[in-house]
Write a protein that holds these residues in place. Structure first.
Motif, PDB file in Angstrom:
ATOM      1  N   LEU A 109       0.828  -1.207   0.000  1.00  0.00           N
ATOM      2  CA  LEU A 109       0.000   0.000   0.000  1.00  0.00           C
ATOM      3  C   LEU A 109       0.865   1.260   0.000  1.00  0.00           C
ATOM      4  O   LEU A 109       0.585   2.215  -0.728  1.00  0.00           O
ATOM      5  CB  LEU A 109      -0.921  -0.010   1.214  1.00  0.00           C
ATOM      6  CG  LEU A 109      -1.923   1.131   1.321  1.00  0.00           C
ATOM      7  CD1 LEU A 109      -2.894   1.105   0.153  1.00  0.00           C
ATOM      8  CD2 LEU A 109      -2.667   1.047   2.630  1.00  0.00           C
ATOM      9  N   ALA A 110       1.927   1.254   0.785  1.00  0.00           N
ATOM     10  CA  ALA A 110       2.812   2.422   0.837  1.00  0.00           C
ATOM     11  C   ALA A 110       3.502   2.641  -0.499  1.00  0.00           C
ATOM     12  O   ALA A 110       3.616   3.789  -0.973  1.00  0.00           O
ATOM     13  CB  ALA A 110       3.842   2.256   1.947  1.00  0.00           C
TER      14      ALA A 110
ATOM     15  N   ARG B 113       2.424   1.629  -3.462  1.00  0.00           N
ATOM     16  CA  ARG B 113       1.407   2.032  -4.440  1.00  0.00           C
ATOM     17  C   ARG B 113       1.063   3.510  -4.300  1.00  0.00           C
ATOM     18  O   ARG B 113       0.954   4.245  -5.286  1.00  0.00           O
ATOM     19  CB  ARG B 113       0.150   1.185  -4.240  1.00  0.00           C
ATOM     20  CG  ARG B 113      -0.933   1.478  -5.216  1.00  0.00           C
ATOM     21  CD  ARG B 113      -2.080   0.510  -5.051  1.00  0.00           C
ATOM     22  NE  ARG B 113      -3.173   0.899  -5.897  1.00  0.00           N
ATOM     23  CZ  ARG B 113      -4.425   0.901  -5.526  1.00  0.00           C
ATOM     24  NH1 ARG B 113      -4.753   0.503  -4.314  1.00  0.00           N
ATOM     25  NH2 ARG B 113      -5.368   1.288  -6.344  1.00  0.00           N
ATOM     26  N   ARG B 114       0.906   3.969  -3.081  1.00  0.00           N
ATOM     27  CA  ARG B 114       0.602   5.386  -2.851  1.00  0.00           C
ATOM     28  C   ARG B 114       1.794   6.270  -3.194  1.00  0.00           C
ATOM     29  O   ARG B 114       1.621   7.406  -3.626  1.00  0.00           O
ATOM     30  CB  ARG B 114       0.190   5.609  -1.407  1.00  0.00           C
ATOM     31  CG  ARG B 114      -1.183   5.074  -1.127  1.00  0.00           C
ATOM     32  CD  ARG B 114      -1.626   5.436   0.249  1.00  0.00           C
ATOM     33  NE  ARG B 114      -3.029   5.148   0.402  1.00  0.00           N
ATOM     34  CZ  ARG B 114      -3.763   5.601   1.376  1.00  0.00           C
ATOM     35  NH1 ARG B 114      -3.226   6.355   2.302  1.00  0.00           N
ATOM     36  NH2 ARG B 114      -5.030   5.288   1.451  1.00  0.00           N
ATOM     37  N   ARG B 115       3.001   5.744  -2.993  1.00  0.00           N
ATOM     38  CA  ARG B 115       4.199   6.536  -3.311  1.00  0.00           C
ATOM     39  C   ARG B 115       4.288   6.795  -4.814  1.00  0.00           C
ATOM     40  O   ARG B 115       4.704   7.867  -5.236  1.00  0.00           O
ATOM     41  CB  ARG B 115       5.435   5.796  -2.821  1.00  0.00           C
ATOM     42  CG  ARG B 115       6.691   6.599  -2.996  1.00  0.00           C
ATOM     43  CD  ARG B 115       7.870   5.892  -2.402  1.00  0.00           C
ATOM     44  NE  ARG B 115       9.035   6.733  -2.511  1.00  0.00           N
ATOM     45  CZ  ARG B 115      10.235   6.374  -2.182  1.00  0.00           C
ATOM     46  NH1 ARG B 115      10.434   5.167  -1.699  1.00  0.00           N
ATOM     47  NH2 ARG B 115      11.245   7.184  -2.314  1.00  0.00           N
TER      48      ARG B 115
ATOM     49  N   ARG C 165       1.873   7.269  -6.700  1.00  0.00           N
ATOM     50  CA  ARG C 165       0.896   8.342  -6.966  1.00  0.00           C
ATOM     51  C   ARG C 165       1.343   9.685  -6.405  1.00  0.00           C
ATOM     52  O   ARG C 165       0.651  10.685  -6.557  1.00  0.00           O
ATOM     53  CB  ARG C 165      -0.451   7.981  -6.352  1.00  0.00           C
ATOM     54  CG  ARG C 165      -1.117   6.821  -7.007  1.00  0.00           C
ATOM     55  CD  ARG C 165      -2.464   6.618  -6.367  1.00  0.00           C
ATOM     56  NE  ARG C 165      -3.130   5.459  -6.897  1.00  0.00           N
ATOM     57  CZ  ARG C 165      -4.244   4.971  -6.404  1.00  0.00           C
ATOM     58  NH1 ARG C 165      -4.801   5.545  -5.346  1.00  0.00           N
ATOM     59  NH2 ARG C 165      -4.801   3.920  -6.936  1.00  0.00           N
TER      60      ARG C 165
ATOM     61  N   LEU D  21       1.822  10.216  -3.117  1.00  0.00           N
ATOM     62  CA  LEU D  21       1.319  10.367  -1.751  1.00  0.00           C
ATOM     63  C   LEU D  21       2.276   9.683  -0.785  1.00  0.00           C
ATOM     64  O   LEU D  21       2.548   8.491  -0.898  1.00  0.00           O
ATOM     65  CB  LEU D  21      -0.074   9.740  -1.613  1.00  0.00           C
ATOM     66  CG  LEU D  21      -1.151  10.311  -2.517  1.00  0.00           C
ATOM     67  CD1 LEU D  21      -2.406   9.462  -2.433  1.00  0.00           C
ATOM     68  CD2 LEU D  21      -1.450  11.743  -2.120  1.00  0.00           C
TER      69      LEU D  21
ATOM     70  N   PRO E  21       3.274   8.713   3.251  1.00  0.00           N
ATOM     71  CA  PRO E  21       2.617   8.583   4.557  1.00  0.00           C
ATOM     72  C   PRO E  21       3.094   9.671   5.519  1.00  0.00           C
ATOM     73  O   PRO E  21       4.220  10.173   5.408  1.00  0.00           O
ATOM     74  CB  PRO E  21       3.036   7.197   5.042  1.00  0.00           C
ATOM     75  CG  PRO E  21       4.221   6.826   4.235  1.00  0.00           C
ATOM     76  CD  PRO E  21       4.151   7.598   2.969  1.00  0.00           C
TER      77      PRO E  21
END
Length: 166
Positions: free
Chosen positions: A98-99, A101-103, A105, A107, A109
């Motif tokens: 998840l981290a 995948r968001r990175r 994009r 984003l 944490p």
């Protein structure tokens, strides 16, 4: 129980882990309230109270279950079933995926998310070191058969350290 001998905490009294659980149940709700107070978005009071009550009840149920399980194991009534390592490993992998995948994009944490991810990764590293140190231990291998070998610390203590003590 690796640090504290079993004689210090007889089966009819709370163990060292029980005391840590109790402290956790008392301290954590106050920390959660402080974190919620610092949040930029205010939540309704009923939601805050309900979440804190749910958390405390869950932690208390965990404390009772863990304490009873500990007593049953040491009394000889219960054989441990399975381990939580697989669940822990899946949780770490899901958090990492998840981290990442968001990175991609853009984003990142926040500090709490980074702390949680890094503490889980550190825990995974420490478990790896633990397993590496006990990889060739024949007694523990017989006690924990199967493809995933993660000996529990209390088993190491009771099988190795307690017998070596005078």
């Amino acid at each position: 129980m690796i640090i504290f001998p079993l004689e210090w905490f007889p089966l009819n009294k709370p163990s060292a882990g029980d005391y840590f659980h109790m402290a956790y149940n008392v301290i954590t709700p106050f920390l959660l309230l402080k974190l919620i107070e610092r949040s930029p978005k205010t939540l309704p009071r009923s939601v805050v109270y309900l979440s804190i009550i749910t958390f405390v009840m869950g932690a208390s149920i965990h404390l009772v279950g863990d304490s009873v399980n500990h007593r049953l194991i040491f009394s000889g009534y219960l054989v441990t079933e399975g381990q939580l390592f697989i669940l822990f490993l899946l949780t770490v992998l899901a958090m990492l995926a998840l981290a990442l995948r968001r990175r991609r994009r853009g984003l990142l944490p926040d500090s709490n998310g980074r702390f949680l991810l890094l503490s889980f990764l550190l825990g995974l590293l420490l478990v790896g070191a633990w397993v590496g140190c006990l990889w060739h231990d024949g007694v523990l291998r017989r006690r924990y058969p199967g493809p995933i070998y993660v000996p529990e610390p209390w088993a190491f203590y009771t099988l190795r350290l307690a017998r070596a003590a005078p």
